[in-house]
Write a protein that holds these residues in place. Structure first.
Motif, PDB file in Angstrom:
ATOM      1  N   ILE A  98       0.859  -1.178   0.000  1.00  8.96           N
ATOM      2  CA  ILE A  98       0.000   0.000   0.000  1.00  8.96           C
ATOM      3  C   ILE A  98       0.902   1.237   0.000  1.00  8.96           C
ATOM      4  CG2 ILE A  98      -1.813   1.260   1.216  1.00  8.96           C
ATOM      5  CD1 ILE A  98      -2.486  -1.516   2.574  1.00  8.96           C
ATOM      6  N   ALA A  99       0.809   2.008  -1.082  1.00 10.17           N
ATOM      7  CA  ALA A  99       1.632   3.209  -1.236  1.00 10.17           C
ATOM      8  C   ALA A  99       0.774   4.436  -0.966  1.00 10.17           C
ATOM      9  CB  ALA A  99       2.208   3.270  -2.648  1.00 10.17           C
ATOM     10  N   ILE A 100       1.114   5.180   0.059  1.00 12.01           N
ATOM     11  CA  ILE A 100       0.389   6.405   0.393  1.00 12.01           C
ATOM     12  C   ILE A 100       1.213   7.586  -0.109  1.00 12.01           C
ATOM     13  CG2 ILE A 100      -0.600   7.818   2.238  1.00 12.01           C
ATOM     14  CD1 ILE A 100      -0.879   5.231   3.885  1.00 12.01           C
ATOM     15  N   ASP A 101       0.675   8.297  -1.079  1.00  7.93           N
ATOM     16  CA  ASP A 101       1.330   9.453  -1.689  1.00  7.93           C
ATOM     17  C   ASP A 101       2.754   9.146  -2.164  1.00  7.93           C
ATOM     18  OD1 ASP A 101      -0.468  11.429  -2.115  1.00  7.93           O
ATOM     19  OD2 ASP A 101       0.157  12.696  -0.447  1.00  7.93           O
ATOM     20  N   GLY A 102       2.879   8.059  -2.891  1.00  7.54           N
ATOM     21  CA  GLY A 102       4.163   7.712  -3.498  1.00  7.54           C
ATOM     22  C   GLY A 102       4.238   8.281  -4.910  1.00  7.54           C
ATOM     23  N   TRP A 103       4.076   9.593  -5.019  1.00  9.50           N
ATOM     24  CA  TRP A 103       3.996  10.249  -6.320  1.00  9.50           C
ATOM     25  C   TRP A 103       5.269  10.032  -7.120  1.00  9.50           C
ATOM     26  CZ3 TRP A 103       6.292  14.430  -8.937  1.00  9.50           C
ATOM     27  CH2 TRP A 103       5.586  14.844 -10.081  1.00  9.50           C
ATOM     28  N   GLY A 104       5.099   9.600  -8.359  1.00 11.39           N
ATOM     29  CA  GLY A 104       6.223   9.434  -9.259  1.00 11.39           C
ATOM     30  C   GLY A 104       7.021   8.152  -9.080  1.00 11.39           C
ATOM     31  N   VAL A 105       6.605   7.285  -8.158  1.00 11.87           N
ATOM     32  CA  VAL A 105       7.326   6.032  -7.932  1.00 11.87           C
ATOM     33  C   VAL A 105       6.674   4.938  -8.775  1.00 11.87           C
ATOM     34  CG1 VAL A 105       8.041   4.311  -6.229  1.00 11.87           C
ATOM     35  CG2 VAL A 105       7.895   6.728  -5.575  1.00 11.87           C
ATOM     36  N   PRO A 106       7.428   4.283  -9.656  1.00 20.49           N
ATOM     37  CA  PRO A 106       6.869   3.182 -10.439  1.00 20.49           C
ATOM     38  C   PRO A 106       6.432   2.037  -9.526  1.00 20.49           C
ATOM     39  CG  PRO A 106       8.969   3.896 -11.359  1.00 20.49           C
ATOM     40  CD  PRO A 106       8.811   4.577 -10.030  1.00 20.49           C
ATOM     41  N   MET A 107       5.240   1.523  -9.769  1.00 28.35           N
ATOM     42  CA  MET A 107       4.685   0.438  -8.959  1.00 28.35           C
ATOM     43  C   MET A 107       4.475  -0.787  -9.843  1.00 28.35           C
ATOM     44  SD  MET A 107       3.901   1.265  -5.785  1.00 28.35           S
ATOM     45  CE  MET A 107       5.113   2.487  -5.437  1.00 28.35           C
ATOM     46  N   TRP A 108       5.177  -1.819  -9.556  1.00 22.89           N
ATOM     47  CA  TRP A 108       4.986  -3.088 -10.224  1.00 22.89           C
ATOM     48  C   TRP A 108       5.284  -4.162  -9.185  1.00 22.89           C
ATOM     49  CZ3 TRP A 108       9.423  -0.593  -9.719  1.00 22.89           C
ATOM     50  CH2 TRP A 108      10.570  -1.309  -9.478  1.00 22.89           C
ATOM     51  N   GLY A 109       4.755  -5.342  -9.420  1.00 25.96           N
ATOM     52  CA  GLY A 109       5.050  -6.399  -8.477  1.00 25.96           C
ATOM     53  C   GLY A 109       4.236  -7.641  -8.735  1.00 25.96           C
ATOM     54  N   ASN A 110       4.700  -8.700  -8.140  1.00 21.33           N
ATOM     55  CA  ASN A 110       4.032  -9.983  -8.206  1.00 21.33           C
ATOM     56  C   ASN A 110       3.183 -10.152  -6.938  1.00 21.33           C
ATOM     57  OD1 ASN A 110       3.437 -12.343  -9.436  1.00 21.33           O
ATOM     58  ND2 ASN A 110       5.335 -13.393  -8.892  1.00 21.33           N
ATOM     59  N   PHE A 111       2.588  -9.039  -6.521  1.00 20.48           N
ATOM     60  CA  PHE A 111       1.752  -8.980  -5.319  1.00 20.48           C
ATOM     61  C   PHE A 111       0.774  -7.828  -5.526  1.00 20.48           C
ATOM     62  CE2 PHE A 111       6.077  -7.352  -4.583  1.00 20.48           C
ATOM     63  CZ  PHE A 111       5.850  -5.987  -4.517  1.00 20.48           C
ATOM     64  N   PRO A 112      -0.342  -7.831  -4.800  1.00 21.19           N
ATOM     65  CA  PRO A 112      -1.325  -6.745  -4.951  1.00 21.19           C
ATOM     66  C   PRO A 112      -0.738  -5.392  -4.528  1.00 21.19           C
ATOM     67  CG  PRO A 112      -2.294  -8.614  -3.807  1.00 21.19           C
ATOM     68  CD  PRO A 112      -0.817  -8.882  -3.893  1.00 21.19           C
ATOM     69  N   ILE A 113      -1.036  -4.371  -5.332  1.00 23.50           N
ATOM     70  CA  ILE A 113      -0.557  -3.012  -5.077  1.00 23.50           C
ATOM     71  C   ILE A 113      -1.754  -2.071  -5.020  1.00 23.50           C
ATOM     72  CG2 ILE A 113       0.769  -1.088  -6.046  1.00 23.50           C
ATOM     73  CD1 ILE A 113       2.652  -3.202  -7.261  1.00 23.50           C
ATOM     74  N   HIS A 114      -1.714  -1.162  -4.060  1.00 23.16           N
ATOM     75  CA  HIS A 114      -2.768  -0.165  -3.886  1.00 23.16           C
ATOM     76  C   HIS A 114      -2.108   1.201  -3.706  1.00 23.16           C
ATOM     77  CE1 HIS A 114      -5.441  -3.549  -3.155  1.00 23.16           C
ATOM     78  NE2 HIS A 114      -4.494  -4.021  -2.371  1.00 23.16           N
ATOM     79  N   ARG A 115      -2.691   2.214  -4.344  1.00 17.06           N
ATOM     80  CA  ARG A 115      -2.206   3.589  -4.171  1.00 17.06           C
ATOM     81  C   ARG A 115      -3.263   4.403  -3.430  1.00 17.06           C
ATOM     82  NH1 ARG A 115       2.274   5.806  -7.004  1.00 17.06           N
ATOM     83  NH2 ARG A 115       2.978   4.541  -8.743  1.00 17.06           N
ATOM     84  N   MET A 116      -2.775   5.277  -2.570  1.00 21.38           N
ATOM     85  CA  MET A 116      -3.623   6.255  -1.899  1.00 21.38           C
ATOM     86  C   MET A 116      -2.990   7.616  -2.139  1.00 21.38           C
ATOM     87  SD  MET A 116      -4.413   4.278   1.674  1.00 21.38           S
ATOM     88  CE  MET A 116      -5.572   5.538   2.206  1.00 21.38           C
ATOM     89  N   SER A 117      -3.798   8.577  -2.570  1.00 19.85           N
ATOM     90  CA  SER A 117      -3.260   9.883  -2.944  1.00 19.85           C
ATOM     91  C   SER A 117      -4.008  11.007  -2.259  1.00 19.85           C
ATOM     92  CB  SER A 117      -3.339  10.061  -4.466  1.00 19.85           C
ATOM     93  OG  SER A 117      -2.635   9.029  -5.116  1.00 19.85           O
ATOM     94  N   HIS A 118      -3.286  12.109  -2.031  1.00 16.50           N
ATOM     95  CA  HIS A 118      -3.883  13.245  -1.321  1.00 16.50           C
ATOM     96  C   HIS A 118      -4.770  14.102  -2.220  1.00 16.50           C
ATOM     97  CE1 HIS A 118      -0.434  15.436  -3.033  1.00 16.50           C
ATOM     98  NE2 HIS A 118      -1.144  16.536  -2.825  1.00 16.50           N
ATOM     99  N   ASP A 119      -4.766  13.854  -3.532  1.00 11.49           N
ATOM    100  CA  ASP A 119      -5.673  14.547  -4.451  1.00 11.49           C
ATOM    101  C   ASP A 119      -5.806  13.737  -5.744  1.00 11.49           C
ATOM    102  OD1 ASP A 119      -3.332  15.038  -5.944  1.00 11.49           O
ATOM    103  OD2 ASP A 119      -3.308  17.175  -5.477  1.00 11.49           O
ATOM    104  N   TYR A 120      -6.752  14.129  -6.586  1.00  9.51           N
ATOM    105  CA  TYR A 120      -6.997  13.371  -7.803  1.00  9.51           C
ATOM    106  C   TYR A 120      -5.832  13.476  -8.781  1.00  9.51           C
ATOM    107  CZ  TYR A 120      -9.022  11.347 -11.916  1.00  9.51           C
ATOM    108  OH  TYR A 120      -9.221  10.543 -13.010  1.00  9.51           O
TER     109      TYR A 120
END
Length: 190
Positions: A100-122
């Motif tokens: 779970i990435a909270i405000d990981g702006w600009g960080v590439p997300m890939w993986g062999n596991f479930p990934i979720h993003r949470m952001s402070h704005d749209y």
């Protein structure tokens, strides 16, 4: 299951606010069912960017429990080091249940596991999702300050994007803490 908290580069008091704001209740509920460990990586002074140091931390605290499922919750700069650490942990035989990435702006997300993003704005959600986002993501609406997502997830309101574990997204607004609670409950049960 172990929950690994990887903060960004900020005062440790903000992480304590995050933990006391909602996660202790989740941990208490989970402990009634199964063993849950909460591990907080001491990421001040830039170590949050270091996958090497996060892996050392995991080895120190999980030692002989490498197969025990791990959920990463990372914030800001902590997303940089922890996504790489999650990959390495999996490569050496560890089980990454979710990231779970909270405000990981600009960080590439890939993986062999479930990934979720949470952001402070749209905008942050939209622009970050171009670098990978997985399913079941959250963005704050109305927008909040970056640190507010970490300091007070229980007061940040917003929306879930994508289906919520096979169901339609809830019609009502959720807080960031409620969304995190749903994610952790899902991974605790499965």
């Amino acid at each position: 299951m172990s929950i690994i908290i990887c903060p960004g580069i900020h005062e440790s008091a903000l992480t304590q606010c995050f933990v006391s704001g909602w996660i202790e209740q989740v941990i208490d509920e989970a402990k009634n069912k199964k063993a849950v460990d909460l591990l907080i990586f001491p990421g001040e002074s830039g170590l949050a960017l270091s996958a090497f140091h996060i892996l050392q931390f995991l080895h120190k605290h999980l030692q002989d429990r490498i197969e025990s499922p791990v959920v990463f919750i990372s914030f800001s700069a902590g997303v940089v080091g922890s996504i790489l650490a999650a990959h390495k942990w999996q490569q050496i035989g560890g089980s990454v249940k979710a990231f779970i990435a909270i405000d990981g702006w600009g960080v590439p997300m890939w993986g062999n596991f479930p990934i979720h993003r949470m952001s402070h704005d749209y905008f942050t959600h939209w622009s970050s999702s171009m670098l990978g986002s997985g399913e079941n993501n959250f963005y704050a609406d109305p927008p909040v300050e970056h640190l507010e997502m970490w300091r007070s997830p229980q007061t940040v309101q917003g929306y879930v994007l994508d289906s919520c574990f096979g169901q339609s997204p809830p019609k009502q607004r959720l807080s960031a803490a409620e969304f995190l609670h749903l994610l952790l409950k899902h991974y605790e049960d499965n």
